[in-house]
Design an enzyme around this catalytic site. Structure first.
Site, PDB file in Angstrom:
ATOM      1  N   HIS A  28      -7.140  -1.513  -2.037  1.00 18.66           N
ATOM      2  CA  HIS A  28      -7.152  -1.429  -0.573  1.00 18.66           C
ATOM      3  C   HIS A  28      -8.311  -2.275  -0.044  1.00 18.66           C
ATOM      4  O   HIS A  28      -9.387  -2.300  -0.640  1.00 18.66           O
ATOM      5  CB  HIS A  28      -7.371   0.027  -0.131  1.00 18.66           C
ATOM      6  CG  HIS A  28      -7.762   0.166   1.313  1.00 18.66           C
ATOM      7  ND1 HIS A  28      -6.845   0.200   2.336  1.00 18.66           N
ATOM      8  CD2 HIS A  28      -8.986   0.244   1.907  1.00 18.66           C
ATOM      9  CE1 HIS A  28      -7.490   0.307   3.493  1.00 18.66           C
ATOM     10  NE2 HIS A  28      -8.786   0.329   3.263  1.00 18.66           N
ATOM     11  N   ASN A  45      -0.095  -0.419  -5.198  1.00 19.48           N
ATOM     12  CA  ASN A  45      -0.502  -1.814  -4.983  1.00 19.48           C
ATOM     13  C   ASN A  45      -1.975  -2.092  -5.332  1.00 19.48           C
ATOM     14  O   ASN A  45      -2.581  -3.009  -4.806  1.00 19.48           O
ATOM     15  CB  ASN A  45      -0.140  -2.275  -3.562  1.00 19.48           C
ATOM     16  CG  ASN A  45      -0.864  -1.495  -2.489  1.00 19.48           C
ATOM     17  OD1 ASN A  45      -1.602  -0.562  -2.783  1.00 19.48           O
ATOM     18  ND2 ASN A  45      -0.674  -1.897  -1.245  1.00 19.48           N
ATOM     19  N   THR A  91       0.271  -6.631   1.667  1.00 23.46           N
ATOM     20  CA  THR A  91       0.378  -5.210   1.295  1.00 23.46           C
ATOM     21  C   THR A  91       1.530  -4.954   0.343  1.00 23.46           C
ATOM     22  O   THR A  91       1.397  -4.223  -0.630  1.00 23.46           O
ATOM     23  CB  THR A  91       0.567  -4.350   2.569  1.00 23.46           C
ATOM     24  OG1 THR A  91      -0.526  -4.616   3.444  1.00 23.46           O
ATOM     25  CG2 THR A  91       0.598  -2.872   2.247  1.00 23.46           C
ATOM     26  N   ARG A 106      -2.736  -8.588  -5.711  1.00 23.73           N
ATOM     27  CA  ARG A 106      -1.443  -7.891  -5.731  1.00 23.73           C
ATOM     28  C   ARG A 106      -0.332  -8.797  -6.238  1.00 23.73           C
ATOM     29  O   ARG A 106       0.590  -8.350  -6.924  1.00 23.73           O
ATOM     30  CB  ARG A 106      -1.114  -7.365  -4.337  1.00 23.73           C
ATOM     31  CG  ARG A 106      -1.985  -6.173  -3.924  1.00 23.73           C
ATOM     32  CD  ARG A 106      -1.795  -5.862  -2.468  1.00 23.73           C
ATOM     33  NE  ARG A 106      -2.514  -4.677  -2.023  1.00 23.73           N
ATOM     34  CZ  ARG A 106      -2.862  -4.468  -0.758  1.00 23.73           C
ATOM     35  NH1 ARG A 106      -2.551  -5.352   0.171  1.00 23.73           N
ATOM     36  NH2 ARG A 106      -3.508  -3.376  -0.422  1.00 23.73           N
ATOM     37  N   LYS A 114      -7.614   1.325  -6.420  1.00 24.92           N
ATOM     38  CA  LYS A 114      -6.872   2.584  -6.388  1.00 24.92           C
ATOM     39  C   LYS A 114      -6.658   3.116  -7.813  1.00 24.92           C
ATOM     40  O   LYS A 114      -6.904   2.394  -8.795  1.00 24.92           O
ATOM     41  CB  LYS A 114      -5.535   2.347  -5.678  1.00 24.92           C
ATOM     42  CG  LYS A 114      -5.704   1.919  -4.215  1.00 24.92           C
ATOM     43  CD  LYS A 114      -4.347   1.713  -3.567  1.00 24.92           C
ATOM     44  CE  LYS A 114      -4.487   1.302  -2.115  1.00 24.92           C
ATOM     45  NZ  LYS A 114      -3.163   1.091  -1.489  1.00 24.92           N
ATOM     46  N   TYR A 143      -7.003   7.627   5.480  1.00 20.79           N
ATOM     47  CA  TYR A 143      -5.728   7.054   5.922  1.00 20.79           C
ATOM     48  C   TYR A 143      -5.227   7.697   7.230  1.00 20.79           C
ATOM     49  O   TYR A 143      -4.026   7.673   7.500  1.00 20.79           O
ATOM     50  CB  TYR A 143      -4.672   7.200   4.823  1.00 20.79           C
ATOM     51  CG  TYR A 143      -4.810   6.161   3.716  1.00 20.79           C
ATOM     52  CD1 TYR A 143      -4.758   4.796   3.998  1.00 20.79           C
ATOM     53  CD2 TYR A 143      -4.958   6.538   2.384  1.00 20.79           C
ATOM     54  CE1 TYR A 143      -4.865   3.833   2.995  1.00 20.79           C
ATOM     55  CE2 TYR A 143      -5.072   5.580   1.372  1.00 20.79           C
ATOM     56  CZ  TYR A 143      -5.022   4.234   1.692  1.00 20.79           C
ATOM     57  OH  TYR A 143      -5.122   3.287   0.698  1.00 20.79           O
ATOM     58  N   ARG A 187      -8.969  -9.950   2.397  1.00 15.83           N
ATOM     59  CA  ARG A 187      -7.524  -9.664   2.490  1.00 15.83           C
ATOM     60  C   ARG A 187      -6.707 -10.778   1.841  1.00 15.83           C
ATOM     61  O   ARG A 187      -5.655 -10.537   1.272  1.00 15.83           O
ATOM     62  CB  ARG A 187      -7.103  -9.508   3.956  1.00 15.83           C
ATOM     63  CG  ARG A 187      -7.805  -8.360   4.669  1.00 15.83           C
ATOM     64  CD  ARG A 187      -7.101  -7.063   4.540  1.00 15.83           C
ATOM     65  NE  ARG A 187      -5.840  -7.044   5.267  1.00 15.83           N
ATOM     66  CZ  ARG A 187      -5.072  -5.970   5.364  1.00 15.83           C
ATOM     67  NH1 ARG A 187      -5.425  -4.844   4.770  1.00 15.83           N
ATOM     68  NH2 ARG A 187      -3.944  -6.006   6.045  1.00 15.83           N
ATOM     69  N   PHE A 245       5.565   7.790   4.499  1.00 14.09           N
ATOM     70  CA  PHE A 245       4.998   7.697   3.153  1.00 14.09           C
ATOM     71  C   PHE A 245       3.601   8.308   3.061  1.00 14.09           C
ATOM     72  O   PHE A 245       2.969   8.262   2.004  1.00 14.09           O
ATOM     73  CB  PHE A 245       4.966   6.232   2.690  1.00 14.09           C
ATOM     74  CG  PHE A 245       4.215   5.291   3.598  1.00 14.09           C
ATOM     75  CD1 PHE A 245       2.833   5.175   3.547  1.00 14.09           C
ATOM     76  CD2 PHE A 245       4.910   4.510   4.534  1.00 14.09           C
ATOM     77  CE1 PHE A 245       2.142   4.316   4.383  1.00 14.09           C
ATOM     78  CE2 PHE A 245       4.228   3.639   5.383  1.00 14.09           C
ATOM     79  CZ  PHE A 245       2.835   3.547   5.306  1.00 14.09           C
ATOM     80  N   GLU A 299     -14.689   2.661   7.675  1.00 13.15           N
ATOM     81  CA  GLU A 299     -14.447   3.036   6.272  1.00 13.15           C
ATOM     82  C   GLU A 299     -15.757   3.053   5.475  1.00 13.15           C
ATOM     83  O   GLU A 299     -15.971   3.940   4.650  1.00 13.15           O
ATOM     84  CB  GLU A 299     -13.415   2.083   5.658  1.00 13.15           C
ATOM     85  CG  GLU A 299     -12.039   2.300   6.255  1.00 13.15           C
ATOM     86  CD  GLU A 299     -10.999   1.254   5.883  1.00 13.15           C
ATOM     87  OE1 GLU A 299      -9.856   1.377   6.355  1.00 13.15           O
ATOM     88  OE2 GLU A 299     -11.316   0.319   5.116  1.00 13.15           O
TER      89      GLU A 299
HETATM   90  P1  CMP Z   1      -3.401  -0.074   1.815  1.00 12.85           P
HETATM   91  O1  CMP Z   1      -3.963  -1.432   1.956  1.00 12.85           O
HETATM   92  O2  CMP Z   1      -4.193   0.926   1.047  1.00 12.85           O
HETATM   93  O3  CMP Z   1      -3.106   0.513   3.260  1.00 12.85           O
HETATM   94  C1  CMP Z   1      -2.174   1.527   3.482  1.00 12.85           C
HETATM   95  C2  CMP Z   1      -1.327   1.789   2.274  1.00 12.85           C
HETATM   96  O4  CMP Z   1      -0.122   2.442   2.533  1.00 12.85           O
HETATM   97  C3  CMP Z   1      -0.888   0.464   1.666  1.00 12.85           C
HETATM   98  O5  CMP Z   1      -1.986  -0.178   1.080  1.00 12.85           O
HETATM   99  C4  CMP Z   1       0.215   0.914   0.735  1.00 12.85           C
HETATM  100  O6  CMP Z   1      -0.270   1.359  -0.520  1.00 12.85           O
HETATM  101  C5  CMP Z   1       0.778   2.103   1.499  1.00 12.85           C
HETATM  102  N1  CMP Z   1       2.047   1.751   2.107  1.00 12.85           N
HETATM  103  C6  CMP Z   1       2.262   0.943   3.139  1.00 12.85           C
HETATM  104  N2  CMP Z   1       3.573   0.874   3.423  1.00 12.85           N
HETATM  105  C7  CMP Z   1       4.189   1.680   2.521  1.00 12.85           C
HETATM  106  C8  CMP Z   1       5.542   2.029   2.287  1.00 12.85           C
HETATM  107  N3  CMP Z   1       6.537   1.545   3.040  1.00 12.85           N
HETATM  108  N4  CMP Z   1       5.802   2.885   1.268  1.00 12.85           N
HETATM  109  C9  CMP Z   1       4.813   3.390   0.510  1.00 12.85           C
HETATM  110  N5  CMP Z   1       3.507   3.079   0.694  1.00 12.85           N
HETATM  111  C10 CMP Z   1       3.209   2.237   1.680  1.00 12.85           C
END
Ligand code: CMP
Length: 143
Positions: A115, A112, A91, A102, A9, A49, A85, A57, A126
């Site tokens: 992805h 984070n 996450t 992470r 990211k 997404y 993963r 969010f 994807e």
């Molecule tokens: P990712 O693996 O890219 O998949 C979905 C993304 O949503 C996740 O990583 C986070 O970056 C984001 N995400 C998930 N939960 C939250 C949250 N509570 N607040 C902000 N971002 C979130």
């Protein structure tokens, strides 16, 4: 052979973590099948997404993903979705174990670093979205 979609990211690119992250997947033994460095627009990020469109969010997540270049990749290997993963970590960086990407490099769930597809079916979707032209046709002799 199983494939997964991995995206570094904008925060991961800006913090200079591209080489570190690619190195972790390479050293594990997975094969790099596709890689591109690009900035996506809002419509594309919303498509990527789409499953999260009802989340509070969502708008912030889309804004963040389009804020700068990302590194989009396809990695291949046995159980690469699940193992990828594990390499990435939970996450929420508050819950990701040290030794994971992470766990080592992130603090905030909204920043984070990386992805990774959460299932074989989402990986297929994807990869189709990010690499409509297809991926490289080579096989490592190591696995
Ligand atoms: P990712 O693996 O890219 O998949 C979905 C993304 O949503 C996740 O990583 C986070 O970056 C984001 N995400 C998930 N939960 C939250 C949250 N509570 N607040 C902000 N971002 C979130």
């Amino acid at each position: 052979m199983e494939q997964t979609f991995i995206m570094i990211k904008p925060d991961g690119v800006q913090r200079g973590l591209v080489g570190e992250i690619i190195g972790r997947f390479e050293k594990k033994g997975f094969s790099l099948k596709g890689l591109k460095f690009l900035t996506v627009d809002q419509a594309f990020a919303e498509k990527h997404y789409a499953d999260l469109s009802s989340k509070p969010f969502f708008n912030g997540l889309v804004e963040y993903i389009i804020s700068g270049p990302v590194v989009a990749m396809v990695w291949e290997g046995k159980n690469v979705v699940t193992t990828g993963r594990k390499i990435i970590g939970a996450t929420n960086p508050a819950e990701s174990a040290p030794g994971t990407i992470r766990g080592d490099f992130a603090i905030d769930i909204g920043r984070n670093v990386i992805h990774g597809s959460d299932a074989v079916e989402s990986a297929r979707k994807e990869i189709g979205l990010w690499f409509p032209e297809g991926t490289a046709n080579w096989s490592s002799s190591l696995n």
